[in-house]
Design a protein around this motif. Structure first.
Motif, mmCIF file in Angstrom:
data_model
loop_
_atom_site.group_PDB
_atom_site.id
_atom_site.type_symbol
_atom_site.label_atom_id
_atom_site.label_comp_id
_atom_site.label_asym_id
_atom_site.label_seq_id
_atom_site.Cartn_x
_atom_site.Cartn_y
_atom_site.Cartn_z
ATOM 1 N N PRO A 200 0.955 -1.251 0.189
ATOM 2 C CA PRO A 200 -0.032 0.052 0.011
ATOM 3 C C PRO A 200 0.853 1.377 0.009
ATOM 4 C CG PRO A 200 -0.071 -0.931 2.095
ATOM 5 C CD PRO A 200 0.650 -1.819 1.333
ATOM 6 N N TRP A 201 2.093 1.117 0.161
ATOM 7 C CA TRP A 201 3.053 2.351 0.249
ATOM 8 C C TRP A 201 3.852 2.520 -0.834
ATOM 9 C CZ3 TRP A 201 0.159 4.282 3.720
ATOM 10 C CH2 TRP A 201 -0.283 3.349 4.807
ATOM 11 N N ARG A 202 3.782 1.630 -1.665
ATOM 12 C CA ARG A 202 4.598 1.969 -2.935
ATOM 13 C C ARG A 202 3.432 2.895 -3.883
ATOM 14 N NH1 ARG A 202 6.987 -2.770 -5.655
ATOM 15 N NH2 ARG A 202 8.956 -1.321 -6.045
ATOM 16 N N ILE A 203 4.346 3.484 -4.367
ATOM 17 C CA ILE A 203 3.673 4.608 -5.434
ATOM 18 C C ILE A 203 4.102 4.282 -6.633
ATOM 19 C CG2 ILE A 203 3.590 6.983 -6.234
ATOM 20 C CD1 ILE A 203 4.522 8.028 -3.584
ATOM 21 N N THR A 204 3.181 3.878 -7.468
ATOM 22 C CA THR A 204 3.257 3.568 -8.617
ATOM 23 C C THR A 204 3.563 4.694 -9.674
ATOM 24 O OG1 THR A 204 0.814 3.562 -9.341
ATOM 25 C CG2 THR A 204 1.512 1.578 -8.236
ATOM 26 N N GLU A 205 3.700 4.464 -10.892
ATOM 27 C CA GLU A 205 4.194 5.338 -11.750
ATOM 28 C C GLU A 205 2.850 6.319 -12.165
ATOM 29 O OE1 GLU A 205 7.641 5.218 -12.276
ATOM 30 O OE2 GLU A 205 6.823 6.462 -13.296
ATOM 31 N N TYR B 103 0.438 11.559 -11.247
ATOM 32 C CA TYR B 103 -0.649 12.372 -10.815
ATOM 33 C C TYR B 103 -0.130 13.243 -9.614
ATOM 34 C CZ TYR B 103 -4.999 13.777 -8.657
ATOM 35 O OH TYR B 103 -5.916 14.289 -8.005
ATOM 36 N N TYR B 104 0.779 12.755 -8.887
ATOM 37 C CA TYR B 104 1.246 13.470 -7.527
ATOM 38 C C TYR B 104 1.894 14.716 -8.239
ATOM 39 C CZ TYR B 104 -0.324 9.492 -4.785
ATOM 40 O OH TYR B 104 -0.548 8.614 -4.123
ATOM 41 N N VAL B 105 2.718 14.269 -8.916
ATOM 42 C CA VAL B 105 3.776 15.413 -9.460
ATOM 43 C C VAL B 105 2.869 16.478 -10.314
ATOM 44 C CG1 VAL B 105 5.583 15.826 -11.464
ATOM 45 C CG2 VAL B 105 5.891 13.904 -9.851
ATOM 46 N N ASN B 106 1.977 16.040 -11.028
ATOM 47 C CA ASN B 106 1.104 17.272 -11.518
ATOM 48 C C ASN B 106 0.511 17.992 -10.507
ATOM 49 O OD1 ASN B 106 1.527 16.364 -14.245
ATOM 50 N ND2 ASN B 106 -0.163 14.865 -14.224
ATOM 51 N N GLN B 107 -0.014 17.363 -9.495
ATOM 52 C CA GLN B 107 -0.586 18.282 -8.514
ATOM 53 C C GLN B 107 0.446 19.080 -7.914
ATOM 54 O OE1 GLN B 107 -3.839 18.216 -7.311
ATOM 55 N NE2 GLN B 107 -4.131 17.152 -9.364
ATOM 56 N N PHE B 108 1.567 18.548 -7.733
ATOM 57 C CA PHE B 108 2.658 19.480 -7.039
ATOM 58 C C PHE B 108 2.975 20.736 -7.976
ATOM 59 C CE2 PHE B 108 6.361 19.690 -4.163
ATOM 60 C CZ PHE B 108 7.219 20.491 -5.000
ATOM 61 N N GLN C 204 13.192 9.903 -4.116
ATOM 62 C CA GLN C 204 13.933 10.571 -5.052
ATOM 63 C C GLN C 204 14.743 9.721 -6.002
ATOM 64 O OE1 GLN C 204 16.052 13.345 -2.713
ATOM 65 N NE2 GLN C 204 14.884 15.259 -3.376
ATOM 66 N N ALA C 205 15.315 8.705 -5.343
ATOM 67 C CA ALA C 205 16.147 7.689 -6.113
ATOM 68 C C ALA C 205 15.252 7.036 -7.059
ATOM 69 C CB ALA C 205 16.993 6.917 -4.876
ATOM 70 N N ALA C 206 14.113 6.481 -6.634
ATOM 71 C CA ALA C 206 13.447 5.465 -7.281
ATOM 72 C C ALA C 206 12.924 5.940 -8.544
ATOM 73 C CB ALA C 206 12.242 4.848 -6.367
ATOM 74 N N PHE C 207 12.182 7.003 -8.521
ATOM 75 C CA PHE C 207 11.336 7.352 -9.677
ATOM 76 C C PHE C 207 12.266 7.816 -10.911
ATOM 77 C CE2 PHE C 207 7.404 5.807 -8.633
ATOM 78 C CZ PHE C 207 7.157 6.098 -7.441
ATOM 79 N N PRO C 208 13.104 8.763 -10.635
ATOM 80 C CA PRO C 208 13.886 9.255 -11.775
ATOM 81 C C PRO C 208 14.585 8.177 -12.405
ATOM 82 C CG PRO C 208 14.244 10.439 -9.991
ATOM 83 C CD PRO C 208 13.654 9.157 -9.378
ATOM 84 N N GLN D 167 3.400 -3.858 -17.443
ATOM 85 C CA GLN D 167 2.166 -4.950 -17.510
ATOM 86 C C GLN D 167 1.061 -4.633 -16.478
ATOM 87 O OE1 GLN D 167 3.689 -8.860 -16.212
ATOM 88 N NE2 GLN D 167 4.791 -8.938 -18.055
ATOM 89 N N ARG D 168 1.786 -4.096 -15.426
ATOM 90 C CA ARG D 168 0.634 -3.431 -14.601
ATOM 91 C C ARG D 168 -0.072 -2.587 -15.166
ATOM 92 N NH1 ARG D 168 3.063 -1.022 -9.491
ATOM 93 N NH2 ARG D 168 4.670 -2.442 -9.772
ATOM 94 N N LEU D 169 0.477 -1.463 -15.696
ATOM 95 C CA LEU D 169 -0.075 -0.298 -16.577
ATOM 96 C C LEU D 169 -1.145 -1.007 -17.747
ATOM 97 C CD1 LEU D 169 2.717 2.044 -17.268
ATOM 98 C CD2 LEU D 169 0.804 2.461 -15.815
ATOM 99 N N LYS D 170 -0.747 -2.099 -18.329
ATOM 100 C CA LYS D 170 -1.747 -2.450 -19.143
ATOM 101 C C LYS D 170 -2.967 -2.929 -18.492
ATOM 102 C CE LYS D 170 1.862 -4.372 -22.092
ATOM 103 N NZ LYS D 170 2.664 -5.407 -22.606
ATOM 104 N N LEU D 171 -2.565 -3.975 -17.458
ATOM 105 C CA LEU D 171 -3.748 -4.424 -16.820
ATOM 106 C C LEU D 171 -4.746 -3.189 -15.778
ATOM 107 C CD1 LEU D 171 -2.198 -7.221 -15.282
ATOM 108 C CD2 LEU D 171 -3.660 -7.305 -16.995
#
Lengths: 141, 508
Positions: free
Chosen positions: B136-141, B146-151, B231-235, B291-295
């Motif tokens: 539940p605490w992992r942020i998906t792409e 979305y969060y970045v857009n809101q930011f 910071q490390a993960a997403f970029p 895959q997750r995105l597709k699903l």
């Protein structure tokens, strides 16, 4: 170790009071209340000088049969007072420890203030603050 | 969490592996996608988009999957011991699930999720800090975008801060309680500076979303939400390597809730010694994400956070409510549905429209009510020409007939908007009848007339009823106003008395 920690606002109402649950807590609250008078006295005595960062009240304010309680005070620049009642029977002189405890309290308090959802004057309900205070409280078996 | 357990039990029977692999998914509904990455990675060679119930699990794949997913936890051994029994108990349940690669709506996972969730909640304090399993605490792409857009909407510069007050206003829209928001802030503002950087903001937003979906707030900031990790993960596309690096580097010393993380992080350093699983995971992770995105069924029209869980709708609704709820569409005007059938009133009872038009100037509070009378008149106008002419001509004449009632009730023009619909429907009906053989054309209008007379009666009755209701309302209003008038009179009398009493004093 502290047996009671209290954060008093500038207007002398409590923002946070926490005691160890074994004893009659009212006794500690009363101690805190009486020590407030002493704190105010010291503050007014400061006068022109800058508010001293740390203020110690050392003394047997309320001797009891079980253990000797001392209350220490600490005033911030915004007239927020931290009062701590400690059990002085275990360790003799712990001035530096008391200072470090107050410093930790002060740091946690500033962290609480940095939270935009905290309105100054509210009761402090921060879990981080609670956990920090718990770490300072004496472990009573 | 289960992954680490699975890893440790690598040498155990495949069943346990299967269960352990499955469990993380099932942990929360919300996690299904987040968990998917590990499963997906492993399933790449297999069918990536397998439905949960598609195929029964085969033990060998489970075997393979386990070491791939996580080379973690030696640390987990301690927590693991707590969980062996439940895992085994859930074997028969979990196994049929198979290598579900992520249909979020699968019911058996959900069912098991409910079983396991209570368990996982217990494990939260222990497993909160493990790397992967914090589903539940992992942020998906998608979430992160979305969060970045809101930011950006709050702060155009992504590398700068959002001030406390701005963030407070923003998060207050989520309609969570202030203590909860305060706690979320406490968790997410790592450096306690009263401002949120982008990773801190993402963490806070994610916690808010999690809370809104019903997930309890953690005791400490989960490692996947910590700023260094984010910071490390997403970029970088390959998270795992950076993940380990960030973990080994990040050792925040301030907050006590993070002390729990330290143990985990120290153990994670050991995990970095597993090069093979880590690499596999890194390469697979990206594909798992794809895959997750597709699903994932991202609703395209979702203005707010889109979560792929079953509770996604609740999140969407919650966020929609929280964030500037869109203005509701304009309400359609109330009309009398049978207006089209009331045209005969004008034909057969010329007096009726007159009386009804007398009711026309209603009080401003009751405009809808007398409308049926107007619609009746208009419908009469429609039917009348239809009886006599071709439907096409009727359509033309009905608008002209409508003008007659229009002149009387200037307050009723709105109702007329529906007129075009009614004549259209009206025309369709008679056209179907009249459009038939010409010989039948004469007969059909008569039958239509008979039907319309019955409709007319009904319309009249409904109109009468509505007028009575209008009368009742008006009478009530009248009585209330008279009551107010009496009170005002009494007040005036009292004031005049006071004035008279005072007057002699002043005079003297």
């Amino acid at each position: 170790m502290a047996v009671c920690v209290a954060v008093i606002a500038k207007e002398n109402y409590p923002l946070y009071i926490r005691s160890i649950p074994t004893e009659n807590e009212l006794k500690f609250h009363y101690m805190v209340h009486t020590s407030l008078d002493v704190v105010d006295e010291k503050i007014s005595a400061m006068g022109k000088a800058l508010v001293d960062q740390r203020e110690l009240y050392l003394g047997l304010l309320y001797p009891t049969e079980d253990y000797k309680l001392c209350s220490y005070g600490y005033v911030t620049n915004s007239k927020v007072k931290f009062v701590m009642v400690v059990d002085s029977s275990n360790t003799a002189l712990r001035d530096n420890e008391i200072r470090s405890m107050f410093r930790k309290l002060h740091n946690s308090y500033t962290d609480v203030m940095c939270n935009p959802f905290y309105n100054p004057g509210d009761r402090i309900q921060s879990r981080a603050f609670d956990s920090m205070v718990t770490s300072m409280m004496v472990q009573v078996c | 969490m289960s992954k680490t357990d699975a890893e440790i039990r690598f040498g155990n029977p495949a069943e346990l592996h299967g269960t352990k692999v499955q469990i993380p998914y099932l942990i929360t509904e919300k996690n299904t996608f987040k968990r998917m990455d590990d499963e997906d990675k492993q399933q790449e060679t297999q069918s990536p988009t397998m439905s949960p119930l598609a195929s029964p699990p085969s033990s060998p794949p489970h075997y393979q999957r386990v070491p791939l997913s996580h080379g973690y936890s030696k640390l987990r051994s301690s927590t693991e011991q707590m969980h062996p029994a439940p895992y085994e108990a859930r074997q028969p349940l979990v196994q049929p699930e198979g290598p579900s690669s992520g249909a979020p709506g699968a019911k058996p996972p959900r069912h098991q999720a409910s079983l396991i969730r209570s368990f996982s909640v217990e494990r939260e304090p222990h497993d909160n800090n493990s790397n992967y399993p914090d589903e539940p605490w992992r942020i998906t792409e998608e979430q992160r975008e979305y969060y970045v857009n809101q930011f950006r909407s709050l702060q155009p510069d992504p590398s700068s801060f959002i001030s406390g007050s701005v963030a407070k206003n923003f998060f207050t829209k989520s309609k969570l309680s202030i203590p909860e928001l305060s706690y979320i802030w406490e968790l997410s503002d790592a450096d306690c500076d009263g401002a949120l950087t982008l990773p801190e903001f993402c963490a806070a937003f994610h916690l808010i979303v999690a809370r809104k979906t019903g997930y309890p707030l953690p005791e400490g900031l989960p490692p996947t939400l910590q700023p260094e990790y984010l910071q490390a993960a997403f970029p970088k596309p390959k998270r795992e390597c950076s993940l380990f690096d960030s973990y080994s580097e990040s050792m925040p010393a301030n907050q006590q809730p993070r002390e729990l993380n330290r143990m985990e992080k120290l153990s994670i350093k050991d995990m970095a010694d597993f090069p093979v699983p880590a690499q596999d995971v890194t390469s697979d992770d990206k594909q798992a994400l794809l895959q997750r995105l597709k699903l994932c069924c991202l609703p395209s029209d979702l203005p707010l956070f889109c979560c792929r869980s079953y509770s996604s709708t609740s999140i969407e609704e919650a966020m929609k409510r929280g964030e500037d709820p869109p203005t509701p569409p304009p309400r359609p005007q109330k009309t009398h549905s049978r207006a089209s059938s009331l045209d005969l009133n004008k034909v057969f009872q010329p007096s009726v429209p007159a009386t009804k038009s007398g009711l026309l100037p209603p009080p401003p509070a009751l405009p809808p009510r007398p409308c049926p009378s107007q619609s009746e008149q208009a419908s009469e106008a429609e039917i009348h020409p239809q009886l006599n002419r071709a439907p096409s001509q009727a359509a033309d004449s009905s608008p002209t007939k409508k003008d007659i009632p229009y002149s009387q009730p200037p307050s009723k023009p709105i109702r007329r908007k529906f007129r075009p619909e009614n004549p259209a429907t009206e025309n369709q009906e008679p056209s179907s009848t009249v459009g038939g053989p010409a010989s039948a054309a004469t007969g059909k209008p008569h039958t239509a007339v008979q039907k319309q007379s019955s409709k007319q009666k009904k319309a009249i009755q409904t109109a009468i009823r509505k007028n009575k209701e209008a009368n009742a309302v008006l009478a009530r209003l009248n009585s209330e106003l008279q009551q107010q008038l009496k009170e005002v009179h009494q007040e005036r009398i009292a004031l005049e008395n006071q004035l008279e009493q005072l007057r002699p004093v002043t005079v003297l």
